[in-house]
Design an enzyme around this catalytic site. Structure first.
Site, PDB file in Angstrom:
ATOM      1  N   SER A  56       0.796  -1.227   0.000  1.00  9.31           N
ATOM      2  CA  SER A  56       0.000   0.000   0.000  1.00  9.31           C
ATOM      3  C   SER A  56       0.825   1.272   0.000  1.00  9.31           C
ATOM      4  CB  SER A  56      -0.937   0.004   1.204  1.00  9.31           C
ATOM      5  OG  SER A  56      -0.209  -0.135   2.398  1.00  9.31           O
ATOM      6  N   HIS A  88      -4.987  -3.993  -2.437  1.00 10.38           N
ATOM      7  CA  HIS A  88      -4.682  -3.004  -3.484  1.00 10.38           C
ATOM      8  C   HIS A  88      -4.547  -3.629  -4.865  1.00 10.38           C
ATOM      9  CE1 HIS A  88      -4.119   0.376  -0.709  1.00 10.38           C
ATOM     10  NE2 HIS A  88      -3.750  -0.568   0.136  1.00 10.38           N
ATOM     11  N   LYS A 116     -11.811  -0.417  -1.739  1.00 14.34           N
ATOM     12  CA  LYS A 116     -10.942   0.213  -2.742  1.00 14.34           C
ATOM     13  C   LYS A 116     -11.578   0.028  -4.133  1.00 14.34           C
ATOM     14  CE  LYS A 116      -7.273  -0.561   0.558  1.00 14.34           C
ATOM     15  NZ  LYS A 116      -7.549   0.629   1.362  1.00 14.34           N
TER      16      LYS A 116
HETATM   17  N1  PMP Z   1      -5.022  -4.410   3.960  1.00 11.74           N
HETATM   18  C1  PMP Z   1      -4.287  -3.477   3.329  1.00 11.74           C
HETATM   19  C2  PMP Z   1      -3.038  -3.902   2.627  1.00 11.74           C
HETATM   20  C3  PMP Z   1      -4.696  -2.140   3.323  1.00 11.74           C
HETATM   21  O1  PMP Z   1      -3.957  -1.210   2.703  1.00 11.74           O
HETATM   22  C4  PMP Z   1      -5.894  -1.790   3.982  1.00 11.74           C
HETATM   23  C5  PMP Z   1      -6.443  -0.377   4.003  1.00 11.74           C
HETATM   24  N2  PMP Z   1      -5.651   0.621   3.608  1.00 11.74           N
HETATM   25  C6  PMP Z   1      -6.613  -2.779   4.646  1.00 11.74           C
HETATM   26  C7  PMP Z   1      -6.160  -4.080   4.595  1.00 11.74           C
HETATM   27  C8  PMP Z   1      -7.860  -2.457   5.408  1.00 11.74           C
HETATM   28  O2  PMP Z   1      -8.938  -2.257   4.573  1.00 11.74           O
HETATM   29  P1  PMP Z   1     -10.245  -1.444   5.009  1.00 11.74           P
HETATM   30  O3  PMP Z   1      -9.948  -0.003   4.752  1.00 11.74           O
HETATM   31  O4  PMP Z   1     -11.306  -1.983   4.153  1.00 11.74           O
HETATM   32  O5  PMP Z   1     -10.483  -1.694   6.452  1.00 11.74           O
END
Ligand code: PMP
Length: 393
Positions: A185, A213, A244
């Site tokens: 991310s 992602h 996302k």
């Molecule tokens: N896993 C990763 C790699 C993320 O980047 C994120 C959120 N940025 C999440 C899980 C969590 O997802 P959510 O925003 O749906 O809680």
């Protein structure tokens, strides 16, 4: 000593930001106009920091599906599935996810964060080991804490280091969960999944891939890095988020292990929280169909990512990885990054500011996220703002 003493360092950081007149972690989007435009500080602004990879948040059919669910099933479920029951939409979405991935089982969680928390904590208890890539997301680290497993980090994207650590574990490998992400991310780089799978095949262990992602982004049908590299069968668990590419909120895990269904009975982040609202489930179900058929959206996303990556490279910026929907510009330090972020916002471009300790190796980043919904003109405008700041520096 009091419980608030630990906030003193935070409070000092906030004061420093206030002195600079910049508040990057409290941005208010006054009005959202489209997947790629909003009004911020009273000004039309290009949104390039939203993870809205396929631009589906304003899909009229998705909105219509959500509206129908809202009218027919109400605003919320008011409870957890375990205590208060599942709505048919929760079950249908699980069936659709397992069909999409061609995996036997699927569980839907209320957020992607909870999907990681719920899966990791249920799978890896005090007698188990989690071997995770050092750059894994906070939700993965938090899942390890909740479950109480021994946590061992391996060097980011380094299969040899993973192999070394698995070798040292000996028989405990049978109780080891390996964790990586499809696209990371922060920097937007991909896991060397083929090599990681080779290591797993040689030493054993279970592999979980967080495709937060990469869902909707990679693979012919958008099933992520596992599909792009033809490794669907090698991932024991695939987790992802609805927040996302799917433009909603929620998370999931799919697996061929029949035990996945039992996780419902032992996963606290599944049991002790309200299930996703009917509107969220309805728009996600629609978005999943669009995503699966959305080869043209993935193509547009790739073109936009290539366009922005090439534009920023030509301007001389140092970028975190080859083109991907996450394009991270590496800054010299925190203050430079802060001022840069503010400069972009003043020029009508909203991106993410990422500072240590949230970033790998203590780097300060300007993180752009590209959408299939960006027009080439918007990408040019983002590049122009970066060019302007280069001249101003
Ligand atoms: N896993 C990763 C790699 C993320 O980047 C994120 C959120 N940025 C999440 C899980 C969590 O997802 P959510 O925003 O749906 O809680």
């Amino acid at each position: 000593m009091g419980i608030f003493d630990k906030f003193q360092a935070l409070s000092a950081t906030r004061r420093d930001l206030e002195a600079l007149g910049i508040d990057p972690f409290n941005v208010q989007i006054d009005r959202i106009v489209s997947p790629t435009e909003g009004i911020i500080l009273g000004k039309p602004t290009i949104l390039a920091g939203t993870n809205n990879y396929l631009g589906l948040t304003f899909d009229p059919e998705g909105i219509a599906a959500a509206r129908t669910a809202l009218e027919n099933e109400g605003t919320g479920t008011t409870g957890s599935r375990m205590a208060n029951g599942s709505y048919s939409g929760h079950r249908m979405l699980e069936r659709e996810l397992s069909a999409f991935y061609e995996k036997r089982e699927a569980i839907v969680f209320s957020t992607g964060y909870q999907a990681n928390l719920g899966m990791i904590a249920a799978l890896a208890g005090p007698d188990d080991v989690v071997l995770l890539d050092a750059d894994c997301h906070a939700s993965i680290y938090d899942g390890c804490r909740l479950g109480g497993a021994e946590v061992i980090r391996f060097r980011h994207n380094n299969p040899e280091d993973l192999a070394k650590r698995l070798r040292r574990l000996g028989a405990r490998v049978a109780n080891t969960l390996i964790l990586v992400e499809g696209i990371y991310s922060m920097l937007g780089d991909r896991a060397p999944l083929k090599e990681i799978v080779d290591v797993k095949r040689e030493y054993g262990g279970y592999l979980m891939v967080d495709e937060a992602h990469s869902l909707g982004v990679l693979g012919e049908r958008g099933r992520g890095l596992v599909e792009e590299l033809d490794l669907l069968a090698d991932a024991d668990f695939i987790v992802g988020t609805f927040s996302k590419s799917l433009g909603g909120a929620g998370g999931f895990c799919v697996s061929d292990h029949p035990e996945l269904d039992l996780i419902r009975y032992s996963s606290r982040p599944y049991i002790f929280t309200a299930s996703p609202s009917p509107a969220t489930i309805a728009s996600t179900r629609h978005a999943l169909r669009t995503l699966a058929a959305g080869t043209h959206l993935r193509q547009r996303l790739r073109e936009n990512a290539d366009h922005l990556h090439a534009g920023l490279t030509a301007l001389g910026y140092t970028l975190g990885a080859p083109p991907s929907p996450v394009i991270a510009v590496i800054m010299e330090g925190k203050i430079e990054a802060l001022k840069f972020w503010d400069g972009l916002l003043k020029r009508g471009v909203y991106v993410n500011l990422m500072l240590p300790p949230a970033t790998p190796n203590g780097v300060s980043l300007i993180r752009c996220s590209v959408s299939a919904a960006h027009t080439p003109e918007q990408i040019d405008a983002i590049c122009a703002a970066f060019a302007d700041l280069r001249t101003a520096a």
